[in-house]
Design a protein around this motif. Structure first.
Motif, PDB file in Angstrom:
ATOM      1  N   PRO A 114      17.819   5.016 -41.291  1.00  0.00           N
ATOM      2  CA  PRO A 114      16.830   4.678 -40.276  1.00  0.00           C
ATOM      3  C   PRO A 114      15.478   5.358 -40.532  1.00  0.00           C
ATOM      4  CG  PRO A 114      18.455   6.194 -39.379  1.00  0.00           C
ATOM      5  CD  PRO A 114      18.911   5.834 -40.763  1.00  0.00           C
ATOM      6  N   LYS A 115      15.466   6.396 -41.346  1.00  0.00           N
ATOM      7  CA  LYS A 115      14.224   7.126 -41.618  1.00  0.00           C
ATOM      8  C   LYS A 115      13.356   6.419 -42.664  1.00  0.00           C
ATOM      9  CE  LYS A 115      12.434  11.674 -42.772  1.00  0.00           C
ATOM     10  NZ  LYS A 115      12.755  13.050 -43.083  1.00  0.00           N
ATOM     11  N   CYS A 116      13.957   6.010 -43.799  1.00  0.00           N
ATOM     12  CA  CYS A 116      13.161   5.422 -44.882  1.00  0.00           C
ATOM     13  C   CYS A 116      13.531   3.975 -45.190  1.00  0.00           C
ATOM     14  CB  CYS A 116      13.274   6.266 -46.149  1.00  0.00           C
ATOM     15  SG  CYS A 116      14.869   6.152 -47.007  1.00  0.00           S
ATOM     16  N   GLN A 132      31.106  10.693 -45.203  1.00  0.00           N
ATOM     17  CA  GLN A 132      32.101  11.735 -45.440  1.00  0.00           C
ATOM     18  C   GLN A 132      32.626  12.201 -44.080  1.00  0.00           C
ATOM     19  OE1 GLN A 132      33.015  12.545 -48.617  1.00  0.00           O
ATOM     20  NE2 GLN A 132      31.603  10.889 -49.126  1.00  0.00           N
ATOM     21  N   ALA A 133      33.864  12.644 -44.044  1.00  0.00           N
ATOM     22  CA  ALA A 133      34.462  13.119 -42.795  1.00  0.00           C
ATOM     23  C   ALA A 133      34.992  14.537 -42.975  1.00  0.00           C
ATOM     24  CB  ALA A 133      35.596  12.204 -42.362  1.00  0.00           C
ATOM     25  N   VAL A 134      34.747  15.372 -41.951  1.00  0.00           N
ATOM     26  CA  VAL A 134      35.243  16.740 -41.923  1.00  0.00           C
ATOM     27  C   VAL A 134      35.796  16.976 -40.526  1.00  0.00           C
ATOM     28  CG1 VAL A 134      34.590  19.170 -42.110  1.00  0.00           C
ATOM     29  CG2 VAL A 134      33.496  17.498 -43.569  1.00  0.00           C
ATOM     30  N   THR A 135      36.908  17.689 -40.448  1.00  0.00           N
ATOM     31  CA  THR A 135      37.479  17.980 -39.142  1.00  0.00           C
ATOM     32  C   THR A 135      37.793  19.463 -39.001  1.00  0.00           C
ATOM     33  OG1 THR A 135      39.204  17.434 -37.530  1.00  0.00           O
ATOM     34  CG2 THR A 135      39.855  17.480 -39.855  1.00  0.00           C
ATOM     35  N   THR A 136      37.680  19.944 -37.760  1.00  0.00           N
ATOM     36  CA  THR A 136      38.058  21.317 -37.440  1.00  0.00           C
ATOM     37  C   THR A 136      39.386  21.341 -36.704  1.00  0.00           C
ATOM     38  OG1 THR A 136      36.984  21.288 -35.276  1.00  0.00           O
ATOM     39  CG2 THR A 136      35.636  21.966 -37.169  1.00  0.00           C
ATOM     40  N   GLY A 137      39.904  20.175 -36.388  1.00  0.00           N
ATOM     41  CA  GLY A 137      41.103  20.072 -35.566  1.00  0.00           C
ATOM     42  C   GLY A 137      40.751  19.705 -34.136  1.00  0.00           C
ATOM     43  N   HIS A 138      39.534  20.044 -33.711  1.00  0.00           N
ATOM     44  CA  HIS A 138      39.067  19.702 -32.368  1.00  0.00           C
ATOM     45  C   HIS A 138      37.929  18.696 -32.410  1.00  0.00           C
ATOM     46  CE1 HIS A 138      41.525  22.862 -30.658  1.00  0.00           C
ATOM     47  NE2 HIS A 138      41.023  23.695 -31.547  1.00  0.00           N
ATOM     48  N   VAL A 139      37.279  18.613 -33.561  1.00  0.00           N
ATOM     49  CA  VAL A 139      36.132  17.728 -33.730  1.00  0.00           C
ATOM     50  C   VAL A 139      36.238  17.056 -35.099  1.00  0.00           C
ATOM     51  CG1 VAL A 139      33.617  17.682 -34.034  1.00  0.00           C
ATOM     52  CG2 VAL A 139      34.614  19.133 -32.279  1.00  0.00           C
ATOM     53  N   VAL A 140      35.906  15.768 -35.146  1.00  0.00           N
ATOM     54  CA  VAL A 140      35.774  15.069 -36.425  1.00  0.00           C
ATOM     55  C   VAL A 140      34.299  14.726 -36.560  1.00  0.00           C
ATOM     56  CG1 VAL A 140      36.394  13.063 -37.812  1.00  0.00           C
ATOM     57  CG2 VAL A 140      38.080  14.072 -36.258  1.00  0.00           C
ATOM     58  N   GLN A 141      33.692  15.153 -37.665  1.00  0.00           N
ATOM     59  CA  GLN A 141      32.281  14.862 -37.891  1.00  0.00           C
ATOM     60  C   GLN A 141      32.148  13.994 -39.138  1.00  0.00           C
ATOM     61  OE1 GLN A 141      29.114  17.739 -39.269  1.00  0.00           O
ATOM     62  NE2 GLN A 141      28.536  17.447 -37.125  1.00  0.00           N
ATOM     63  N   TYR A 142      31.494  12.846 -38.953  1.00  0.00           N
ATOM     64  CA  TYR A 142      31.196  11.937 -40.048  1.00  0.00           C
ATOM     65  C   TYR A 142      29.743  12.177 -40.437  1.00  0.00           C
ATOM     66  CZ  TYR A 142      35.444   9.654 -38.546  1.00  0.00           C
ATOM     67  OH  TYR A 142      36.743   9.390 -38.204  1.00  0.00           O
ATOM     68  N   ARG A 143      29.446  12.155 -41.758  1.00  0.00           N
ATOM     69  CA  ARG A 143      28.104  12.467 -42.220  1.00  0.00           C
ATOM     70  C   ARG A 143      27.725  11.561 -43.385  1.00  0.00           C
ATOM     71  NH1 ARG A 143      26.913  18.054 -45.220  1.00  0.00           N
ATOM     72  NH2 ARG A 143      28.003  16.889 -46.822  1.00  0.00           N
ATOM     73  N   HIS A 144      26.477  11.120 -43.359  1.00  0.00           N
ATOM     74  CA  HIS A 144      25.927  10.358 -44.487  1.00  0.00           C
ATOM     75  C   HIS A 144      24.577  10.964 -44.844  1.00  0.00           C
ATOM     76  CE1 HIS A 144      23.597   7.056 -46.395  1.00  0.00           C
ATOM     77  NE2 HIS A 144      24.718   6.986 -47.096  1.00  0.00           N
ATOM     78  N   SER A 191      17.884   8.643 -51.025  1.00  0.00           N
ATOM     79  CA  SER A 191      16.468   8.420 -51.272  1.00  0.00           C
ATOM     80  C   SER A 191      15.594   9.512 -50.652  1.00  0.00           C
ATOM     81  CB  SER A 191      16.042   7.056 -50.733  1.00  0.00           C
ATOM     82  OG  SER A 191      14.663   6.844 -50.931  1.00  0.00           O
ATOM     83  N   CYS A 192      15.811   9.805 -49.361  1.00  0.00           N
ATOM     84  CA  CYS A 192      14.933  10.767 -48.676  1.00  0.00           C
ATOM     85  C   CYS A 192      15.654  12.034 -48.223  1.00  0.00           C
ATOM     86  CB  CYS A 192      14.255  10.103 -47.483  1.00  0.00           C
ATOM     87  SG  CYS A 192      15.339   9.774 -46.069  1.00  0.00           S
ATOM     88  N   GLY A 193      16.983  12.064 -48.325  1.00  0.00           N
ATOM     89  CA  GLY A 193      17.734  13.257 -47.949  1.00  0.00           C
ATOM     90  C   GLY A 193      18.045  13.382 -46.464  1.00  0.00           C
ATOM     91  N   ALA A 194      17.691  12.373 -45.679  1.00  0.00           N
ATOM     92  CA  ALA A 194      17.984  12.415 -44.241  1.00  0.00           C
ATOM     93  C   ALA A 194      19.499  12.475 -44.035  1.00  0.00           C
ATOM     94  CB  ALA A 194      17.408  11.195 -43.541  1.00  0.00           C
ATOM     95  N   ILE A 195      19.903  13.310 -43.089  1.00  0.00           N
ATOM     96  CA  ILE A 195      21.328  13.464 -42.785  1.00  0.00           C
ATOM     97  C   ILE A 195      21.595  12.857 -41.417  1.00  0.00           C
ATOM     98  CG2 ILE A 195      23.212  15.089 -42.386  1.00  0.00           C
ATOM     99  CD1 ILE A 195      21.670  17.060 -44.215  1.00  0.00           C
ATOM    100  N   ARG A 196      22.559  11.934 -41.404  1.00  0.00           N
ATOM    101  CA  ARG A 196      22.993  11.339 -40.136  1.00  0.00           C
ATOM    102  C   ARG A 196      24.406  11.799 -39.853  1.00  0.00           C
ATOM    103  NH1 ARG A 196      22.804   5.397 -40.235  1.00  0.00           N
ATOM    104  NH2 ARG A 196      23.284   5.551 -42.425  1.00  0.00           N
TER     105      ARG A 196
END
Length: 65
Positions: free
Chosen positions: A24-26, A36-48, A52-57
């Protein structure tokens, strides 16, 4: 024979990777990318990260009580 079973979290990750790879930035369309997905057991966080611009969603799902 490989199992066709995938967890709801894996299916959601695949869904994000199939339909939400335009930054959405560029405006870069990361056709070959994936979330990518990471979990702590209480939270699942998806990240992209936009290649091109390094923006993290992030998309976060709380499994908490």
């Amino acid at each position: 024979m490989a199992s066709a079973y995938r967890s709801p979290f894996e299916r959601l990750k695949t869904r994000y990777s199939d339909v939400d790879l335009v930054c959405p930035k560029c405006g870069y369309d990361d056709d070959d990318g994936e979330w990518q997905a990471v979990t702590t057991g209480h939270v699942v966080q998806y990240r992209h990260i936009c290649p091109s611009c390094g923006a993290i969603r992030r998309r976060t799902i709380s499994l908490g009580h």
